[in-house]
Design a protein around this motif. Structure first.
Motif, PDB file in Angstrom:
ATOM      1  N   TYR A  74       1.175  -0.766   0.590  1.00  0.00           N
ATOM      2  CA  TYR A  74      -0.517  -0.174   0.441  1.00  0.00           C
ATOM      3  C   TYR A  74       1.096   1.815   0.144  1.00  0.00           C
ATOM      4  O   TYR A  74       0.702   1.813  -0.866  1.00  0.00           O
ATOM      5  N   ARG A  75       1.906   0.803   0.432  1.00  0.00           N
ATOM      6  CA  ARG A  75       2.629   2.501   0.894  1.00  0.00           C
ATOM      7  C   ARG A  75       3.482   2.624  -0.533  1.00  0.00           C
ATOM      8  O   ARG A  75       3.618   3.593  -0.717  1.00  0.00           O
ATOM      9  N   ARG A  76       4.227   1.418  -0.772  1.00  0.00           N
ATOM     10  CA  ARG A  76       4.597   1.504  -1.960  1.00  0.00           C
ATOM     11  C   ARG A  76       3.487   2.172  -3.238  1.00  0.00           C
ATOM     12  O   ARG A  76       4.028   3.013  -4.083  1.00  0.00           O
ATOM     13  N   LEU A  77       2.260   1.437  -3.623  1.00  0.00           N
ATOM     14  CA  LEU A  77       1.932   2.000  -4.344  1.00  0.00           C
ATOM     15  C   LEU A  77       1.261   4.074  -4.045  1.00  0.00           C
ATOM     16  O   LEU A  77       0.696   4.613  -5.087  1.00  0.00           O
ATOM     17  N   ALA A  78       0.541   4.288  -2.730  1.00  0.00           N
ATOM     18  CA  ALA A  78       0.564   5.548  -2.250  1.00  0.00           C
ATOM     19  C   ALA A  78       1.659   6.365  -2.211  1.00  0.00           C
ATOM     20  O   ALA A  78       1.407   7.719  -2.339  1.00  0.00           O
ATOM     21  N   GLY A  79       3.110   5.629  -2.228  1.00  0.00           N
ATOM     22  CA  GLY A  79       3.681   7.006  -2.017  1.00  0.00           C
ATOM     23  C   GLY A  79       4.278   7.682  -1.624  1.00  0.00           C
ATOM     24  O   GLY A  79       4.616   8.925  -1.160  1.00  0.00           O
ATOM     25  N   ALA A  80       3.327   6.673   0.251  1.00  0.00           N
ATOM     26  CA  ALA A  80       4.156   7.553   1.259  1.00  0.00           C
ATOM     27  C   ALA A  80       4.706   7.861   1.733  1.00  0.00           C
ATOM     28  O   ALA A  80       5.592   6.512   2.124  1.00  0.00           O
ATOM     29  N   GLY A  81       5.340   9.167   2.400  1.00  0.00           N
ATOM     30  CA  GLY A  81       6.391   9.641   2.620  1.00  0.00           C
ATOM     31  C   GLY A  81       7.633   9.172   1.670  1.00  0.00           C
ATOM     32  O   GLY A  81       9.029  10.061   2.122  1.00  0.00           O
ATOM     33  N   ARG A  82       7.422  10.022   0.005  1.00  0.00           N
ATOM     34  CA  ARG A  82       8.104   9.722  -0.712  1.00  0.00           C
ATOM     35  C   ARG A  82       8.242  11.687  -0.703  1.00  0.00           C
ATOM     36  O   ARG A  82       7.660  12.034  -0.682  1.00  0.00           O
ATOM     37  N   THR A  83       9.644  11.928  -0.323  1.00  0.00           N
ATOM     38  CA  THR A  83      10.109  13.628  -0.774  1.00  0.00           C
ATOM     39  C   THR A  83       9.830  14.354  -2.039  1.00  0.00           C
ATOM     40  O   THR A  83      10.144  12.289  -3.322  1.00  0.00           O
ATOM     41  N   LEU A  84      10.250  14.958  -2.590  1.00  0.00           N
ATOM     42  CA  LEU A  84      10.131  15.537  -4.062  1.00  0.00           C
ATOM     43  C   LEU A  84      10.940  14.930  -4.441  1.00  0.00           C
ATOM     44  O   LEU A  84      11.272  14.691  -5.709  1.00  0.00           O
ATOM     45  N   GLY A  85      12.696  14.805  -3.893  1.00  0.00           N
ATOM     46  CA  GLY A  85      13.800  14.489  -3.835  1.00  0.00           C
ATOM     47  C   GLY A  85      13.673  12.961  -4.571  1.00  0.00           C
ATOM     48  O   GLY A  85      14.467  12.963  -5.843  1.00  0.00           O
ATOM     49  N   GLN A  86      12.801  11.950  -3.621  1.00  0.00           N
ATOM     50  CA  GLN A  86      13.019  10.471  -4.372  1.00  0.00           C
ATOM     51  C   GLN A  86      12.352  10.166  -5.395  1.00  0.00           C
ATOM     52  O   GLN A  86      12.828   9.348  -5.593  1.00  0.00           O
ATOM     53  N   ALA A  87      10.999  11.062  -5.200  1.00  0.00           N
ATOM     54  CA  ALA A  87      10.162  11.046  -6.411  1.00  0.00           C
ATOM     55  C   ALA A  87      11.356  11.344  -7.918  1.00  0.00           C
ATOM     56  O   ALA A  87      10.784  10.188  -8.817  1.00  0.00           O
ATOM     57  N   LEU A  88      11.623  12.066  -7.945  1.00  0.00           N
ATOM     58  CA  LEU A  88      12.182  13.136  -8.639  1.00  0.00           C
ATOM     59  C   LEU A  88      13.487  11.715  -9.280  1.00  0.00           C
ATOM     60  O   LEU A  88      14.360  11.677 -10.331  1.00  0.00           O
ATOM     61  N   ALA A  89      14.047  10.937  -8.229  1.00  0.00           N
ATOM     62  CA  ALA A  89      15.412   9.778  -8.643  1.00  0.00           C
ATOM     63  C   ALA A  89      14.560   9.149  -9.063  1.00  0.00           C
ATOM     64  O   ALA A  89      15.450   7.317  -8.800  1.00  0.00           O
ATOM     65  N   MET A  90      13.348   8.530  -8.507  1.00  0.00           N
ATOM     66  CA  MET A  90      13.161   7.139  -9.426  1.00  0.00           C
ATOM     67  C   MET A  90      13.582   6.451 -10.203  1.00  0.00           C
ATOM     68  O   MET A  90      14.137   7.790 -11.764  1.00  0.00           O
ATOM     69  N   PRO A  91      13.915   5.357 -10.624  1.00  0.00           N
ATOM     70  CA  PRO A  91      14.504   4.870 -11.075  1.00  0.00           C
ATOM     71  C   PRO A  91      13.655   4.922 -13.193  1.00  0.00           C
ATOM     72  O   PRO A  91      12.663   4.867 -12.988  1.00  0.00           O
ATOM     73  N   GLY A  92      14.287   5.254 -14.657  1.00  0.00           N
ATOM     74  CA  GLY A  92      13.835   5.365 -16.117  1.00  0.00           C
ATOM     75  C   GLY A  92      12.849   7.273 -15.561  1.00  0.00           C
ATOM     76  O   GLY A  92      12.511   6.947 -16.943  1.00  0.00           O
ATOM     77  N   LEU A  93      13.484   8.165 -14.691  1.00  0.00           N
ATOM     78  CA  LEU A  93      12.457   9.226 -15.049  1.00  0.00           C
ATOM     79  C   LEU A  93      13.034   9.824 -15.593  1.00  0.00           C
ATOM     80  O   LEU A  93      12.449  10.737 -16.302  1.00  0.00           O
ATOM     81  N   SER A  94      14.414   9.599 -15.574  1.00  0.00           N
ATOM     82  CA  SER A  94      14.916  10.258 -16.898  1.00  0.00           C
ATOM     83  C   SER A  94      15.001   9.421 -18.129  1.00  0.00           C
ATOM     84  O   SER A  94      15.332  10.983 -19.088  1.00  0.00           O
ATOM     85  N   GLU A  95      14.561   8.987 -18.394  1.00  0.00           N
ATOM     86  CA  GLU A  95      14.207   8.390 -19.775  1.00  0.00           C
ATOM     87  C   GLU A  95      12.355   9.492 -20.522  1.00  0.00           C
ATOM     88  O   GLU A  95      12.762   9.018 -21.661  1.00  0.00           O
TER      89      GLU A  95
END
Length: 84
Positions: free
Chosen positions: A45-66
């Protein structure tokens, strides 16, 4: 990932089975033959909801640069500042 489907009655009769099944994947709970609820582990649930994820963590997600992103031009014209 295993997807399990239980009726509301089956859930009420054996909650432990539903909790064990949720360790392997989502558990769909039906009401009168139609999906009504989904049981997930708190981690999933937390993985799907993104609970506790900061903006920096969200922007650093693998594949985002593509991801290609070309914003539209606004069409606003600039003008010189008037300091008088």
């Amino acid at each position: 990932m295993t997807i399990t489907t239980l009726t509301s009655r089956e859930l009420n009769q054996d909650v432990g089975r539903a909790k064990r099944a949720a360790q392997e994947g989502p558990v769909f709970i039906t009401d009168r033959g139609r999906p009504a609820h989904v049981l997930l582990t708190i981690e999933e649930y937390r993985r799907l909801a993104g609970a506790g994820r900061t903006l920096g963590q969200a922007l650093a997600m693998p594949g985002l640069s593509e991801i290609e992103f070309e914003p539209e031009k606004s069409g606003l014209a600039s003008r010189p500042a008037d300091f008088s």
